[in-house]
Design an enzyme around this catalytic site. Structure first.
Site, short mmCIF file in Angstrom:
data_model
loop_
_atom_site.label_atom_id
_atom_site.label_comp_id
_atom_site.label_asym_id
_atom_site.label_seq_id
_atom_site.Cartn_x
_atom_site.Cartn_y
_atom_site.Cartn_z
N TRP A 147 0.64 -1.14 0.03
CA TRP A 147 0.04 0.09 0.17
C TRP A 147 0.86 1.26 0.06
CZ3 TRP A 147 -5.47 -0.07 0.93
CH2 TRP A 147 -6.07 -1.40 0.79
N ASP A 203 -13.20 -9.75 -7.41
CA ASP A 203 -13.72 -8.69 -6.40
C ASP A 203 -12.66 -7.44 -6.19
OD1 ASP A 203 -15.74 -7.21 -4.46
OD2 ASP A 203 -13.92 -7.79 -3.23
N TYR A 247 -7.73 -0.76 -3.22
CA TYR A 247 -6.79 -1.77 -2.89
C TYR A 247 -5.49 -1.51 -3.42
CZ TYR A 247 -10.78 -4.65 -1.34
OH TYR A 247 -11.98 -5.18 -0.95
N ARG A 264 -18.56 2.22 1.93
CA ARG A 264 -19.19 2.32 3.03
C ARG A 264 -20.13 3.41 3.31
NH1 ARG A 264 -17.35 -0.85 7.75
NH2 ARG A 264 -15.37 -1.85 7.22
N GLN A 286 -22.13 -6.40 0.68
CA GLN A 286 -20.97 -7.33 1.15
C GLN A 286 -20.70 -6.91 2.43
OE1 GLN A 286 -16.54 -7.10 -0.25
NE2 GLN A 286 -17.61 -7.69 -1.89
N GLY A 322 -10.71 -14.05 -0.44
CA GLY A 322 -9.22 -13.08 -0.26
C GLY A 322 -8.15 -13.57 -0.12
#
Length: 326
Positions: A17, A46, A51, A130, A181, A288
């Protein structure tokens, strides 16, 4: 395109990240994930714009571009609505923190970025990541309807929303919300315990939005379960629990999962996923992992070849929770 009964979560693609560029090796990793998924019968992937700060989508998009004709064989979904630190976040105690933004401008800009990185002209599903308290549901609903009308997305949904939030958003839309989700797994059991711990003190501590499964059963958004493999704690990963009792529960559950896998002639991963799929709401797990071996281990669950009995299903639940039901 078949509906998404089991999805591959792509959060682990693209490296860290950070601001480092996507490498050829990371593109190869994305390609290996795609190939392993297709071989196992998984055709849905997904994503989210955040991400690995967009690099997951970029690595996947480059791998997709190297495989002509593949886009028509797979389903792609992504999420929008979160700003990471350094991307318009807020300052608190000298640190930058993320925030939410589901304004029409940000949703459209986020989608355009995802399409560019994924190298496609449309998403099959776009999810609002969210709830954003400052965006009126009617405004967001009109935005999502417009994106479908323009052909930029085929369907829309949400992530981490309560049934009340879903209902309010849906009330101002013409397009149906097809997905909500939420975290669901054998470890994160709030998805099933919220319904049976009603009228108990223990139930007050369950954070899962009560009613989401009932909403799905009534024709509302289908629940997709993120974190479905529980980070591998019941399928081969050593327990990281610091509490001895919790570690013992995890180990006992992992042993029972392994025994059931042997009895059913399948893998521990498929047993863990079949536990979710056994519910009448037909939770769609999101796997995942970027390990081709672990993706391959989900093939029986993807094909619907694992059928747990009622006794087996309840035994796994009670073992994982470490105590009797009320």
């Amino acid at each position: 395109m078949r509906r998404a009964d089991l999805l591959v979560g792509c959060m682990g693609l693209g490296g860290g990240w950070d601001a480092e560029p996507v490498t050829d090796e990371q593109v190869e990793q994305a390609g290996a994930v795609v190939e392993a998924a297709l071989a196992a019968g998984l055709t849905w992937f997904d994503h989210a714009d955040i991400y690995t700060r967009g690099k997951a989508e970029e690595a996947f998009g480059r791998a997709l571009a190297e495989r002509p004709g593949l886009r028509e064989r797979i389903g792609l979904q992504s999420k929008c609505g979160i700003l990471l630190p350094g991307e318009g976040g807020v300052m608190c105690s000298g640190e930058t923190h993320g925030r939410y933004d589901s304004s029409p401008e940000h949703v459209r800009r986020s989608l355009e970025g995802s399409l560019a990185r994924l190298r496609t002209d449309h998403l099959d599903v776009l999810l609002v990541h969210r709830p954003d308290p400052l965006t009126h549901p009617g405004e967001l609903g009109r935005t999502l309807d417009a994106l479908v009308a323009e052909g930029l997305v085929r369907q829309v949904g949400v992530s981490n929303h309560s049934p009340a939030q879903v209902d309010r958003l849906q009330a101002g839309m013409s397009e149906p919300l097809v997905v909500n989700q939420l975290e669901t797994s054998l470890a994160a059991r709030g998805w099933v315990e919220s319904g049976v711990l009603v009228n108990t003190d223990e139930g007050a501590r369950v954070g899962f939005p009560h009613g989401a499964l009932e909403q799905a059963l009534a024709g509302g958004p289908r629940v997709q379960g993120w974190g479905a493999l529980a980070q591998g704690r019941y399928s081969g990963r050593a327990s990281s629990a610091t509490d001895p009792l919790e570690a013992a529960r995890e180990e006992q559950t992992a042993r029972r999962v392994a025994a059931l896998a042997a009895e059913h002639g399948t893998t521990p991963e498929s047993i863990v996923l079949a536990w979710l799929q056994r519910h009448p709401a037909r939770v769609a797990p999101v796997v995942g992992t970027t390990s081709p071996q672990r993706i391959a281990a989900c093939a029986d669950a993807a094909a619907g070849r694992v059928h747990l009995s009622r006794a087996e299903w309840y035994e796994l639940w009670v073992t994982a929770r470490g105590g009797p039901l009320p």
